[in-house]
Motif scaffolding. Structure first.
Motif, PDB file in Angstrom:
ATOM      1  N   LEU A   1      -6.537 -11.078  -1.214  1.00  0.00           N
ATOM      2  CA  LEU A   1      -6.015  -9.761  -0.838  1.00  0.00           C
ATOM      3  C   LEU A   1      -4.891  -9.292  -1.751  1.00  0.00           C
ATOM      4  N   VAL A   2      -4.208 -10.230  -2.397  1.00  0.00           N
ATOM      5  CA  VAL A   2      -3.166  -9.909  -3.380  1.00  0.00           C
ATOM      6  C   VAL A   2      -3.340 -10.817  -4.582  1.00  0.00           C
ATOM      7  N   SER A   3      -2.738 -10.395  -5.679  1.00  0.00           N
ATOM      8  CA  SER A   3      -2.728 -11.239  -6.878  1.00  0.00           C
ATOM      9  C   SER A   3      -1.315 -11.241  -7.443  1.00  0.00           C
ATOM     10  N   ARG A   4      -1.012 -12.300  -8.150  1.00  0.00           N
ATOM     11  CA  ARG A   4       0.273 -12.395  -8.844  1.00  0.00           C
ATOM     12  C   ARG A   4      -0.004 -12.052 -10.303  1.00  0.00           C
TER      13      ARG A   4
ATOM     14  N   LEU B   1      -1.802  -5.527  -4.804  1.00  0.00           N
ATOM     15  CA  LEU B   1      -2.975  -5.472  -3.936  1.00  0.00           C
ATOM     16  C   LEU B   1      -4.225  -5.592  -4.799  1.00  0.00           C
ATOM     17  N   THR B   2      -5.156  -6.408  -4.360  1.00  0.00           N
ATOM     18  CA  THR B   2      -6.476  -6.403  -4.987  1.00  0.00           C
ATOM     19  C   THR B   2      -7.270  -5.263  -4.357  1.00  0.00           C
ATOM     20  N   GLN B   3      -8.420  -4.945  -4.920  1.00  0.00           N
ATOM     21  CA  GLN B   3      -9.247  -3.902  -4.311  1.00  0.00           C
ATOM     22  C   GLN B   3      -9.650  -4.310  -2.898  1.00  0.00           C
ATOM     23  N   LYS B   4      -9.944  -5.586  -2.721  1.00  0.00           N
ATOM     24  CA  LYS B   4     -10.285  -6.091  -1.386  1.00  0.00           C
ATOM     25  C   LYS B   4      -9.110  -5.881  -0.423  1.00  0.00           C
ATOM     26  N   GLY B   5      -7.901  -6.166  -0.896  1.00  0.00           N
ATOM     27  CA  GLY B   5      -6.709  -5.986  -0.067  1.00  0.00           C
ATOM     28  C   GLY B   5      -6.458  -4.531   0.262  1.00  0.00           C
ATOM     29  N   ARG B   6      -6.678  -3.667  -0.726  1.00  0.00           N
ATOM     30  CA  ARG B   6      -6.466  -2.236  -0.491  1.00  0.00           C
ATOM     31  C   ARG B   6      -7.489  -1.695   0.500  1.00  0.00           C
ATOM     32  N   ASP B   7      -8.736  -2.083   0.363  1.00  0.00           N
ATOM     33  CA  ASP B   7      -9.767  -1.637   1.305  1.00  0.00           C
ATOM     34  C   ASP B   7      -9.441  -2.109   2.718  1.00  0.00           C
ATOM     35  N   LEU B   8      -8.999  -3.357   2.829  1.00  0.00           N
ATOM     36  CA  LEU B   8      -8.677  -3.914   4.145  1.00  0.00           C
ATOM     37  C   LEU B   8      -7.491  -3.195   4.776  1.00  0.00           C
ATOM     38  N   ILE B   9      -6.409  -3.004   4.016  1.00  0.00           N
ATOM     39  CA  ILE B   9      -5.227  -2.375   4.614  1.00  0.00           C
ATOM     40  C   ILE B   9      -5.489  -0.907   4.922  1.00  0.00           C
TER      41      ILE B   9
ATOM     42  N   ARG C   1       0.827  -1.219   0.000  1.00  0.00           N
ATOM     43  CA  ARG C   1       0.000   0.000   0.000  1.00  0.00           C
ATOM     44  C   ARG C   1       0.853   1.258   0.000  1.00  0.00           C
ATOM     45  N   ARG C   2       1.914   1.263   0.805  1.00  0.00           N
ATOM     46  CA  ARG C   2       2.730   2.472   0.890  1.00  0.00           C
ATOM     47  C   ARG C   2       3.663   2.624  -0.308  1.00  0.00           C
ATOM     48  N   SER C   3       3.747   1.598  -1.164  1.00  0.00           N
ATOM     49  CA  SER C   3       4.591   1.703  -2.360  1.00  0.00           C
ATOM     50  C   SER C   3       3.965   2.618  -3.405  1.00  0.00           C
ATOM     51  N   GLY C   4       2.680   2.937  -3.238  1.00  0.00           N
ATOM     52  CA  GLY C   4       1.996   3.828  -4.168  1.00  0.00           C
ATOM     53  C   GLY C   4       1.502   3.085  -5.396  1.00  0.00           C
ATOM     54  N   PRO C   5       0.695   3.779  -6.205  1.00  0.00           N
ATOM     55  CA  PRO C   5       0.152   3.136  -7.406  1.00  0.00           C
ATOM     56  C   PRO C   5       1.271   2.568  -8.269  1.00  0.00           C
ATOM     57  N   PRO C   6       1.117   1.411  -8.792  1.00  0.00           N
ATOM     58  CA  PRO C   6      -0.071   0.559  -8.864  1.00  0.00           C
ATOM     59  C   PRO C   6      -0.186  -0.429  -7.694  1.00  0.00           C
TER      60      PRO C   6
END
Length: 164
Positions: A97-100, A114-122, A61-66
């Motif tokens: 929560l993540v995808s390869r 990060l998936t959207q689910k992972g981003r929302d959670l974190i 998350r803190r790595s920034g987009p993407p």
């Protein structure tokens, strides 16, 4: 007088020839670490995470987009072995929560995103985590927190320098 002071008094009585001053610091750090980690773990559990899974998601998350890093970058940031990282990533991927994904810069490799689910959670977890850290640190003033942080930075640099 706390329990550490009582232990030090016993050592002064039994071994007055030893300077046990560092023992007090280490004893208090150990107890403080235990109490603080328990407080941090409460927030992670409330979000269905462990400290390890929080670490990976927060790093992405803190790595920034993407919000994607190579496995080797994740390993470097989280300071774990490749086997440990693989285990963490497998669990996070199974939870959605993540995808390869194929590495857009190198088609032979892949990145962890990060998936959207992972981003929302974190995002929710880190908001609660930061509030919790403020709560756990409120026994010290802002100036005391800054002073302690500076002293810990100095000590860590010295100890890490000795390890090399």
């Amino acid at each position: 007088m706390d329990q550490v002071d009582r232990i030090l008094a016993q050592w002064h009585q039994e071994r007055p020839d030893l300077d046990v001053t560092p023992m007090g610091m280490f004893g208090r750090f150990g107890r403080l670490r235990s109490v603080l980690m328990s407080g941090l773990d409460d927030i992670f559990r409330a979000h269905g995470l462990s400290a390890a899974s929080f670490d990976v998601l927060a790093t992405l998350r803190r790595s920034g987009p993407p919000y994607a890093l190579s496995p080797s970058d994740l390993i470097a940031w989280t300071m774990v072995t490749s086997g440990t990282m693989t285990n963490r990533l497998d669990k996070l991927e199974q939870a959605g929560l993540v995808s390869r994904e194929k590495n857009p810069e190198d088609g032979r490799g892949f990145v962890i995103a990060l998936t959207q689910k992972g981003r929302d959670l974190i995002d929710a977890a880190v908001t609660d985590h930061v509030a919790n850290q403020h709560r756990l640190a409120e026994g010290l003033t802002g100036d005391e927190q800054a002073q302690l942080d500076g002293l810990l930075r100095k000590w860590l640099a010295a100890v890490e320098g000795q390890a090399k």
